[in-house]
Design a protein around this motif. Structure first.
Motif, mmCIF file in Angstrom:
data_model
loop_
_atom_site.group_PDB
_atom_site.id
_atom_site.type_symbol
_atom_site.label_atom_id
_atom_site.label_comp_id
_atom_site.label_asym_id
_atom_site.label_seq_id
_atom_site.Cartn_x
_atom_site.Cartn_y
_atom_site.Cartn_z
ATOM 1 N N ASN A 2 0.819 -1.213 0.000
ATOM 2 C CA ASN A 2 0.000 0.000 0.000
ATOM 3 C C ASN A 2 0.850 1.259 0.000
ATOM 4 O OD1 ASN A 2 -1.790 -2.214 1.123
ATOM 5 N ND2 ASN A 2 -3.264 -0.559 0.916
ATOM 6 N N HIS A 3 1.991 1.218 0.709
ATOM 7 C CA HIS A 3 2.821 2.415 0.764
ATOM 8 C C HIS A 3 3.440 2.709 -0.608
ATOM 9 C CE1 HIS A 3 6.062 -0.576 1.150
ATOM 10 N NE2 HIS A 3 6.901 0.373 0.781
ATOM 11 N N ILE A 4 3.647 1.678 -1.419
ATOM 12 C CA ILE A 4 4.152 1.893 -2.778
ATOM 13 C C ILE A 4 3.052 2.478 -3.654
ATOM 14 C CG2 ILE A 4 5.032 0.747 -4.852
ATOM 15 C CD1 ILE A 4 6.459 -1.237 -3.064
ATOM 16 N N VAL A 5 1.848 1.915 -3.546
ATOM 17 C CA VAL A 5 0.719 2.398 -4.344
ATOM 18 C C VAL A 5 0.404 3.854 -4.021
ATOM 19 C CG1 VAL A 5 -1.778 2.140 -4.677
ATOM 20 C CG2 VAL A 5 -0.298 0.127 -4.688
ATOM 21 N N SER A 6 0.607 4.232 -2.762
ATOM 22 C CA SER A 6 0.287 5.609 -2.358
ATOM 23 C C SER A 6 1.156 6.640 -3.054
ATOM 24 C CB SER A 6 0.442 5.747 -0.834
ATOM 25 O OG SER A 6 1.802 5.579 -0.445
ATOM 26 N N LYS A 7 2.290 6.206 -3.629
ATOM 27 C CA LYS A 7 3.164 7.136 -4.333
ATOM 28 C C LYS A 7 2.657 7.467 -5.737
ATOM 29 C CE LYS A 7 7.290 5.384 -1.947
ATOM 30 N NZ LYS A 7 8.622 4.769 -2.109
ATOM 31 N N LEU A 8 1.727 6.676 -6.236
ATOM 32 C CA LEU A 8 1.194 6.915 -7.575
ATOM 33 C C LEU A 8 0.173 8.025 -7.562
ATOM 34 C CD1 LEU A 8 0.625 3.240 -8.782
ATOM 35 C CD2 LEU A 8 2.263 4.839 -9.732
ATOM 36 N N LYS A 9 0.138 8.763 -8.641
ATOM 37 C CA LYS A 9 -0.919 9.747 -8.826
ATOM 38 C C LYS A 9 -2.133 9.024 -9.388
ATOM 39 C CE LYS A 9 2.301 13.522 -9.804
ATOM 40 N NZ LYS A 9 2.729 14.537 -10.811
ATOM 41 N N LEU A 10 -3.195 8.987 -8.611
ATOM 42 C CA LEU A 10 -4.358 8.215 -9.034
ATOM 43 C C LEU A 10 -4.938 8.732 -10.342
ATOM 44 C CD1 LEU A 10 -6.209 7.528 -5.665
ATOM 45 C CD2 LEU A 10 -4.826 5.981 -7.021
ATOM 46 N N SER A 11 -4.723 10.010 -10.626
ATOM 47 C CA SER A 11 -5.243 10.553 -11.883
ATOM 48 C C SER A 11 -4.566 9.906 -13.085
ATOM 49 C CB SER A 11 -5.030 12.075 -11.938
ATOM 50 O OG SER A 11 -3.646 12.388 -11.822
ATOM 51 N N ASP A 12 -3.334 9.420 -12.867
ATOM 52 C CA ASP A 12 -2.592 8.812 -13.958
ATOM 53 C C ASP A 12 -3.093 7.405 -14.279
ATOM 54 O OD1 ASP A 12 -1.054 11.049 -14.094
ATOM 55 O OD2 ASP A 12 0.599 10.228 -12.903
ATOM 56 N N ILE A 13 -3.752 6.789 -13.303
ATOM 57 C CA ILE A 13 -4.180 5.411 -13.494
ATOM 58 C C ILE A 13 -5.663 5.245 -13.178
ATOM 59 C CG2 ILE A 13 -1.931 4.340 -13.090
ATOM 60 C CD1 ILE A 13 -2.790 3.881 -10.208
ATOM 61 N N LEU A 101 6.402 3.209 -11.415
ATOM 62 C CA LEU A 101 7.284 3.980 -10.543
ATOM 63 C C LEU A 101 8.723 3.530 -10.789
ATOM 64 C CD1 LEU A 101 5.244 3.866 -7.205
ATOM 65 C CD2 LEU A 101 5.560 5.850 -8.695
ATOM 66 N N LEU A 102 9.526 4.404 -11.365
ATOM 67 C CA LEU A 102 10.882 4.035 -11.758
ATOM 68 C C LEU A 102 11.731 3.563 -10.587
ATOM 69 C CD1 LEU A 102 11.708 6.832 -14.375
ATOM 70 C CD2 LEU A 102 11.024 4.456 -14.802
ATOM 71 N N ASN A 103 11.490 4.131 -9.401
ATOM 72 C CA ASN A 103 12.306 3.791 -8.243
ATOM 73 C C ASN A 103 11.703 2.688 -7.386
ATOM 74 O OD1 ASN A 103 14.249 5.790 -8.860
ATOM 75 N ND2 ASN A 103 12.983 7.367 -7.900
ATOM 76 N N GLU A 104 10.625 2.101 -7.857
ATOM 77 C CA GLU A 104 9.983 1.001 -7.126
ATOM 78 C C GLU A 104 9.843 -0.194 -8.068
ATOM 79 O OE1 GLU A 104 9.379 0.702 -4.091
ATOM 80 O OE2 GLU A 104 9.249 2.703 -3.217
ATOM 81 N N LYS A 105 10.938 -0.931 -8.223
ATOM 82 C CA LYS A 105 10.945 -2.048 -9.167
ATOM 83 C C LYS A 105 10.083 -3.216 -8.714
ATOM 84 C CE LYS A 105 13.675 -0.232 -12.225
ATOM 85 N NZ LYS A 105 13.149 0.135 -13.563
ATOM 86 N N LEU A 106 9.668 -3.212 -7.441
ATOM 87 C CA LEU A 106 8.804 -4.300 -6.980
ATOM 88 C C LEU A 106 7.411 -4.201 -7.597
ATOM 89 C CD1 LEU A 106 9.668 -4.593 -3.173
ATOM 90 C CD2 LEU A 106 10.505 -5.987 -5.067
ATOM 91 N N LEU A 107 7.014 -2.991 -7.996
ATOM 92 C CA LEU A 107 5.716 -2.812 -8.646
ATOM 93 C C LEU A 107 5.893 -3.058 -10.143
ATOM 94 C CD1 LEU A 107 2.760 -2.088 -8.677
ATOM 95 C CD2 LEU A 107 3.384 0.339 -8.703
ATOM 96 N N ILE A 108 5.421 -4.205 -10.595
ATOM 97 C CA ILE A 108 5.599 -4.599 -11.984
ATOM 98 C C ILE A 108 4.626 -3.880 -12.905
ATOM 99 C CG2 ILE A 108 5.614 -6.540 -13.602
ATOM 100 C CD1 ILE A 108 7.859 -6.566 -11.504
#
Length: 281
Positions: A2-13, A101-108
């Motif tokens: 969840n902490h990784i997902v929170s870094k995304l801009k929801l408008s982008d997805i 997220l370029l700096n979060e390689k765990l998110l495929i």
């Protein structure tokens, strides 16, 4: 996750279609029938606000055989293809955002869903809708068969399938000389792997499931009962579990028996195919 997902801009997805929980469970189940190295199943899934997220679970995939995560990436590709094929059966289109997220390689990938008629995804996943009913029938057959000649039309059909992926090439070795050479190379590689401390640990402690109870409790890994081994070969494999045995084999420069399984499998193969890509990225 969840902490990784929170870094995304929801408008982008932002999702266009919001599948319900039961539909998502069906889609994920289909995705996880994809093959993975040693059946390690290196994925975790999260569904939130209409978006499905695929994560790399390295606790399952870190191994001697996953050099630079190449094997895991092939596994994720197979899972995404299954996901796309199953999504089509709901009359929906899958819209992947790979490595958002370029700096979060765990998110495929983050996946949105759209109606087929409104799909604007820049990434179009080639799918074979007629394969949807066979997803859950997929299995790995490790039984050694009988070498028989394959019709050229079959090779041509396989080549045409591979050609649907830009840059992909299919290489096929089918004459006796080429197969014997490959048997020597693959057999030697397996021997090196089993004699290496990390390779030995991965195979004997992480990958193999030694009995029915282990198979049913983990639901992953490789069932030793599917290896088409003779009683003497199975006994030898059980003895080789002991790291001290490997230590002595290294000192004695032994371990040639580890090449036997690979050589036996190739001796029964009609051909061996390799799919290559122009680069790894």
């Amino acid at each position: 996750m969840n902490h990784i997902v929170s870094k995304l801009k929801l408008s982008d997805i932002e999702a266009q279609v919001f599948p319900d929980k039961s539909t998502i469970e069906v889609l994920i189940k289909a995705a996880t029938f994809a093959p993975s190295t040693s059946n390690c199943q290196p994925w975790k899934w999260l569904f939130e606000r209409g978006v499905l997220y695929l994560f790399h679970d390295k606790s399952h995939s870190v191994s001697f055989g996953d050099f630079e995560e190449k094997a895991s990436m092939v596994s994720f590709g197979a899972a995404i293809e299954n996901l796309a094929i199953k999504t089509h059966s709901f009359n929906l289109e899958l819209i992947p955002t790979l490595f958002p997220l370029l700096n979060e390689k765990l998110l495929i990938s983050a996946f949105r869903f759209s109606n087929k008629s409104k799909n604007t995804s820049p990434i179009q996943i080639p799918t074979a809708d007629d394969l949807v009913d066979t997803i859950e029938l997929r299995l790995t057959n490790r039984n050694n068969g009988e070498r028989i000649k394959i019709n050229n039309s079959t090779y041509e059909e396989l080549q045409s399938i591979v050609n649907t992926v830009p840059g992909a090439k299919l290489w096929i070795a089918k004459d006796d000389t080429a197969l014997e050479e490959l048997a020597s190379i693959i057999g030697a590689a397996d021997r090196l792997r089993f004699l290496h401390p990390f390779g030995h640990y991965d195979f004997f402690s992480k990958e193999i499931r030694w009995n029915k109870e282990e198979v049913e409790s983990t639901n992953d890994g490789l069932d030793v009962a599917t290896f088409d081994l003779t009683p003497s070969e199975l006994t030898g494999l059980n003895i080789a579990k002991d790291p001290n045995v490997i230590k002595y084999l290294n000192e004695w420069k032994g371990g040639k028996a580890f090449e036997k399984m690979s050589r036996k499998a190739i001796a029964s193969a009609s051909a061996i195919g390799f799919i290559t890509m122009p680069e790894y990225n």
